[in-house]
Design an enzyme around this catalytic site. Structure first.
Site, PDB file in Angstrom:
ATOM      1  N   GLY A  14      39.462  -7.624  -8.843  1.00 22.20           N
ATOM      2  CA  GLY A  14      39.393  -8.604  -7.766  1.00 22.20           C
ATOM      3  C   GLY A  14      40.089  -8.080  -6.529  1.00 22.20           C
ATOM      4  CB  VAL A  48      44.490  -2.683   1.166  1.00 23.11           C
ATOM      5  CG1 VAL A  48      44.112  -1.819  -0.012  1.00 23.11           C
ATOM      6  CG2 VAL A  48      43.505  -3.838   1.304  1.00 23.11           C
ATOM      7  CB  ALA A  51      47.293  -4.186  10.384  1.00 27.93           C
ATOM      8  CE  LYS A  79      46.018  -3.380  14.711  1.00 23.00           C
ATOM      9  NZ  LYS A  79      45.774  -2.592  13.497  1.00 23.00           N
ATOM     10  CB  THR A 344      41.259   2.987   8.374  1.00 26.86           C
ATOM     11  OG1 THR A 344      42.225   3.816   7.712  1.00 26.86           O
ATOM     12  CG2 THR A 344      41.211   3.360   9.843  1.00 26.86           C
ATOM     13  CB  ILE A 346      40.703  -4.171   5.342  1.00 24.05           C
ATOM     14  CG1 ILE A 346      41.824  -4.697   4.421  1.00 24.05           C
ATOM     15  CG2 ILE A 346      39.599  -5.219   5.468  1.00 24.05           C
ATOM     16  CD1 ILE A 346      42.521  -5.936   4.923  1.00 24.05           C
TER      17      ILE A 346
END
Length: 502
Positions: A14, A48, A51, A79, A344, A346
């Site tokens: 998941g 992860v 940002a 952001k 990077t 995601i």
């Protein structure tokens, strides 16, 4: 053809990767294919980075997600870029903002015109010509001026990755995705083809599928332990191999609309402001810094009280030699790892999902389509890798073993060629399908002191008064637009503040 259709997709694992995949598959396949997520509450997720970069907005839009609802339910903030502290000399700082710097002037690249005027003493710092950098440093967020194209805002998000996974789980289950709880004890393969037939759970249940998506993190239960995809180690360029993370309470400062990456002895620290906390971490090389030293440095630099104990993580920078093998596609950490210096992680999940949907197979699993998926994945991962390596190669931290070694190391030929070309006259060329735009490369190259020896001679053909006027129009328009914006805190409080109970 209908009999050859993939009828069952099994997502193993998941977390952010698994539920992003399940949500996208449910949306794209529209109920024509059954999607099952197998995950165990007993197995933790790495979670992860919190940002992201602007393409996450495209992913959410594809799902039809309302931005304000998403931010509210993930404790999110906006952001506008990443501030890098200490990557040149220890006191230096620069911004890698989203969006473009200015606009080309009569066919001449803006940064070339800026360079000419800067040499003549008639230009501000480069970041003054970027709307996102100017707004970020002023802690502002809002719409640009539609009359001025160079004030077009580009943004991404900070959010709680666990809450995002929960949000996507509700989305996916609402569209027919089934979650199976349980620890996998066996991966069942076809004796002749080696394709995965099913996974067997601890309680004896068997979950069969036509296509399997491996989201099991670093261990790569399907792609590596079962199908032996192989791993390509990139630690010779990216030597950091550990991280420690801890959230903290907010301090007294504003809710800054940018991520911060601060270079330190042996590595670097991140700071990511959310609505309910600040995410913090220290990425470091174990050859130059001990675990205890990293944790102590991290805790000493927090804005507020720590909200838990430092959480350690070990990794090796690199990628699977094949991200798709037989009937198994790997996503997220199962497909490889690049440190989160440019947020990077995601996006790479998102990119993998996008390519999977574009090359969605039939049960015959055409090898040419699998090869193309792997080719595109390799190319993009290498491009991102080179952009991250640039930060290490161009550092200015003299007298520190890690940073001295990185400055002296040989880098991939494509990156060296780019650096040499830029150093000569500020020229830069990118692949059309490359993730990071020219503006991103310019921000880091100039921010870390890769200064061109000259500028494009085409810039000399433009009258100096015209260039000065053009630069001032951009800088002044950006400044006026930002001055009219509310603070990010005000925007969130008005439109998308998370409920107190969260």
């Amino acid at each position: 053809m209908g009999g050859n259709r993939v009828g069952d997709v099994v997502v193993v694992g998941g977390g952010t990767a698994g539920w992003m995949a399940a949500a996208a598959l449910a949306r794209a396949l529209g109920g024509t294919t059954r999607v099952t997520v197998v995950e165990s509450d007993a197995i933790g997720t790495v979670g992860v980075g919190e940002a992201t970069i602007p393409p996450i907005r495209t992913f959410n839009a594809m799902l039809g997600i309302d931005e304000q609802d998403f931010i509210r339910n993930t404790q999110g903030t906006f952001k506008l870029g990443i501030q890098f502290v200490g990557w040149g000399a220890p006191a230096d700082r620069y911004m890698h903002p989203f969006g473009a710097f200015g606009a080309d002037i009569q066919g001449v690249k803006f940064h070339q015109a800026w360079r000419r005027m800067r040499d003549l003493g008639h230009a501000d710092v480069f970041g003054a010509y970027n709307i996102c950098e100017t707004a970020a440093l002023a802690d502002r967020f809002g719409p640009g001026d539609p009359r001025l194209p160079f004030t077009r805002m580009t943004w991404a998000y900070h959010f709680d990755a666990a809450l995002y996974a929960r949000y996507l789980r509700a989305y996916a289950e609402g569209r027919g995705v089934v979650r199976r709880e349980g620890r996998i004890v066996e991966v069942v393969q076809d004796a002749e083809t080696g394709f995965i037939d099913a996974v067997r759970l601890e309680d004896g249940a068997r979950v069969s599928g036509d296509l399997f998506v491996d989201c099991t993190g670093f261990r790569g239960l399907l792609i590596e332990q079962t199908l032996q995809a192989g791993f390509e180690d990139w630690s010779r360029w990216l030597p950091c191999d550990r991280a420690v993370a801890v959230p903290c309470a907010h301090g007294q400062g504003p809710l800054t609309p940018y991520t911060r990456a601060t270079a330190e002895r042996g590595g670097w620290r991140w700071r990511i402001p959310l609505q309910h906390r600040i995410g913090n971490g220290y990425v470091y090389c174990s050859h130059h810094l001990s675990d205890d030293e990293a944790a102590a440095t991290l805790l000493a630099g927090l804005d507020g009280a720590a909200l838990g104990d430092p959480r350690p993580l070990r990794f090796t920078a690199g990628r699977r030699r094949r991200a798709w093998v037989k009937n198994c596609v790997s996503l997220g950490l199962a497909s490889g790892f690049l440190e989160p210096l440019e947020s990077t992680s995601i996006h790479m999940i998102q990119a993998g999902i996008t390519k999977l949907l574009a090359l969605f197979p039939e049960r015959g699993f055409e090898p040419r389509e699998i090869d193309e998926y792997n080719r595109l994945t390799d190319m993009q991962t290498e491009q991102i890798r080179d952009f991250i390596i640039l930060h290490y190669k161009a550092n200015g931290r003299v007298g520190e073993p890690l940073w001295d070694a990185c400055r002296a190391m040989e880098v991939p030929e494509a990156l060296q060629r780019r650096m040499d070309l830029f150093r000569h006259r500020g020229r830069f060329f990118r692949h059309e399908d490359e993730l990071f735009a020219e503006s991103s490369w310019l921000a880091v190259l100039l921010g870390q002191g890769v200064t061109p020896q000259g500028h494009d001679p085409l810039a000399d053909a433009l009258p100096e008064p015209d260039l000065r006027a053009a630069l001032e129009e951009v800088r002044g328009g950006i400044r006026r637009t930002v001055d009219a914006m509310p603070s990010q805190s005000d925007v969130i409080a008005r439109f998308c503040a998370a409920p107190e109970a969260a």
